[in-house]
Design an enzyme around this catalytic site. Structure first.
Site, PDB file in Angstrom:
ATOM      1  N   CYS A  82      36.201  30.082  37.966  1.00 52.87           N
ATOM      2  CA  CYS A  82      37.143  30.309  36.866  1.00 52.87           C
ATOM      3  C   CYS A  82      36.946  29.240  35.783  1.00 52.87           C
ATOM      4  O   CYS A  82      36.840  28.046  36.084  1.00 52.87           O
ATOM      5  CB  CYS A  82      38.582  30.263  37.369  1.00 52.87           C
ATOM      6  SG  CYS A  82      39.796  30.633  36.073  1.00 52.87           S
ATOM      7  N   CYS A  89      44.679  35.441  38.766  1.00 55.59           N
ATOM      8  CA  CYS A  89      44.361  34.956  37.414  1.00 55.59           C
ATOM      9  C   CYS A  89      43.783  36.094  36.586  1.00 55.59           C
ATOM     10  O   CYS A  89      42.915  36.843  37.053  1.00 55.59           O
ATOM     11  CB  CYS A  89      43.350  33.812  37.512  1.00 55.59           C
ATOM     12  SG  CYS A  89      42.705  33.258  35.920  1.00 55.59           S
ATOM     13  N   CYS A 111      42.760  31.616  41.760  1.00 50.01           N
ATOM     14  CA  CYS A 111      41.522  31.848  41.009  1.00 50.01           C
ATOM     15  C   CYS A 111      40.326  31.822  41.954  1.00 50.01           C
ATOM     16  O   CYS A 111      40.414  31.395  43.105  1.00 50.01           O
ATOM     17  CB  CYS A 111      41.313  30.758  39.954  1.00 50.01           C
ATOM     18  SG  CYS A 111      42.660  30.571  38.772  1.00 50.01           S
ATOM     19  N   CYS A 138      39.710  35.129  35.404  1.00 46.09           N
ATOM     20  CA  CYS A 138      38.543  35.237  36.299  1.00 46.09           C
ATOM     21  C   CYS A 138      38.615  36.420  37.252  1.00 46.09           C
ATOM     22  O   CYS A 138      37.663  36.686  37.985  1.00 46.09           O
ATOM     23  CB  CYS A 138      38.362  33.944  37.094  1.00 46.09           C
ATOM     24  SG  CYS A 138      39.657  33.625  38.331  1.00 46.09           S
TER      25      CYS A 138
END
Length: 350
Positions: free
Chosen positions: A37, A64, A33, A67
């Site tokens: 995030c 991810c 991430c 994000c």
């Protein structure tokens, strides 16, 4: 790159300054991430830190979906500034979102999302704002209305005239002439917050301002309406002065006065919401944006507060930052503090 402790702290605090410069992978999920995030923070022992998304993927982590860390490969603020400058330099053109996405080197969907989050408006709304700004500048130089419209990128005059009441506060021709043909009555009187100016058109109040200097108040009104006929009318406006001072002396809570103010649709919505906040209570800029139906438009909501031309009647002083600090106030933070203390004390005495 900063030390590991600094990087981990950036993850914990969701520091946007590290977007595009720092990525973290969670070994228990196999996902990496960006620092901002919104997902729950993992334990430190389950985290690996990387300087690029490629490093994270080479280590076996996958991106991810919340994000979208690949889209953080450049600091977001730099991307938004680049897109804004491009829109400003092409304000006379109709710019498709795909073209702006190419400038940003982001997908169209992601650009729309991050642009709205950063500015409180869509790229197309920002382009309209730039055209309106250019139109105002052209009109102020004395250009003809038709030349000003087309030089500013408006393909049709009819749409401008349809929206001119909200966006310019008057027709383009009247705006070009500095408000000429409008008569604005005004008066200045002492108040608990210093000198108080109230100005009004035939339709209602267009300005309520505070300052320590009456001369500055008159000059600001003249600057706002440079070619309007300003008429000093203390007796005519005395009832409104009395109502405002009664309110400031905590003798009355409700303050319902007729208004005639320039506003965009969003500004007007924010100002109407401000008038619903109960006396003695406060809200945050974030809450205000949510109440306006645009939770991502916190900056735009703050800007609407800052551009409020009628103090007290539209109680922008009741808006604070999320951490409880004052934020800004057009007429000085000391006046904001004074207003909030007046209202709280009045409520406590009930």
């Amino acid at each position: 790159m900063q030390g590991m402790d600094t990087q981990w702290q950036a993850v914990l605090s969701r520091d946007a300054a590290f977007d595009g410069k720092l990525f973290y992978g969670v070994t228990t999920t196999g996902i990496y991430c960006r620092p901002t995030c919104p997902s729950r923070r993992p334990k430190r022992e389950n985290v690996q830190l990387f300087q690029s998304w490629k490093e994270a993927e080479d280590a076996g982590f996958r991106a991810c979906q919340r994000c979208e860390p690949k889209n953080a490969s450049a600091p977001q603020i730099d991307v938004i500034i680049r897109v804004c400058r491009y829109i400003e330099s092409h304000a006379e053109q109709s710019l498709p979102l795909d073209e702006l996405a190419e400038v940003a080197q982001l997908s169209s969907f992601h650009l729309l999302r991050v642009f709205k989050k950063a500015t409180g408006m869509t790229p197309s709304a920002y382009a309209r704002l730039c055209r309106l700004r250019a139109l105002k500048e052209n009109l102020r130089t004395g250009k003809s209305v038709s030349d000003s419209l087309y030089d500013s990128g408006y393909g049709s005059s009819s749409r401008v005239y349809e929206k001119s009441k909200n966006e310019l506060g008057m027709t383009p021709r009247t705006y070009r002439d500095g408000g000429i043909s409008q008569t604005i009555h005004y008066t200045i009187a002492p108040s608990p917050l210093g000198m108080l100016l109230v100005a009004a058109t035939a339709k209602g109040i267009c300005a309520i301002q505070f300052d320590d200097d009456a001369g500055r108040l008159e000059q600001e009104l003249q600057n706002e309406f440079p070619a309007a006929v300003l008429s000093l009318q203390p007796e005519l406006l005395a009832p409104w002065i009395d109502q405002i001072n009664s309110h400031l002396h905590q003798e009355t809570i409700s303050l319902q006065l007729p208004l005639d103010v320039r506003a965009t649709a969003f500004q007007r919505k924010v100002w109407e919401i401000l008038q619903t906040i109960p006396y003695g209570e406060t809200r945050t800029y974030s809450e205000l944006a949510v109440m306006a139906g645009k939770p991502e438009a916190v900056r735009a909501a703050a800007s609407a507060c800052a551009s409020n031309p009628v103090a007290v009647v539209v109680p922008c002083h009741r808006i604070l930052r999320t951490d409880g600090s004052l934020g800004g106030y057009r007429w000085g933070l000391s006046r904001k503090v004074q207003l909030l203390e007046m209202e709280r004390s009045a409520q406590q005495e009930k």
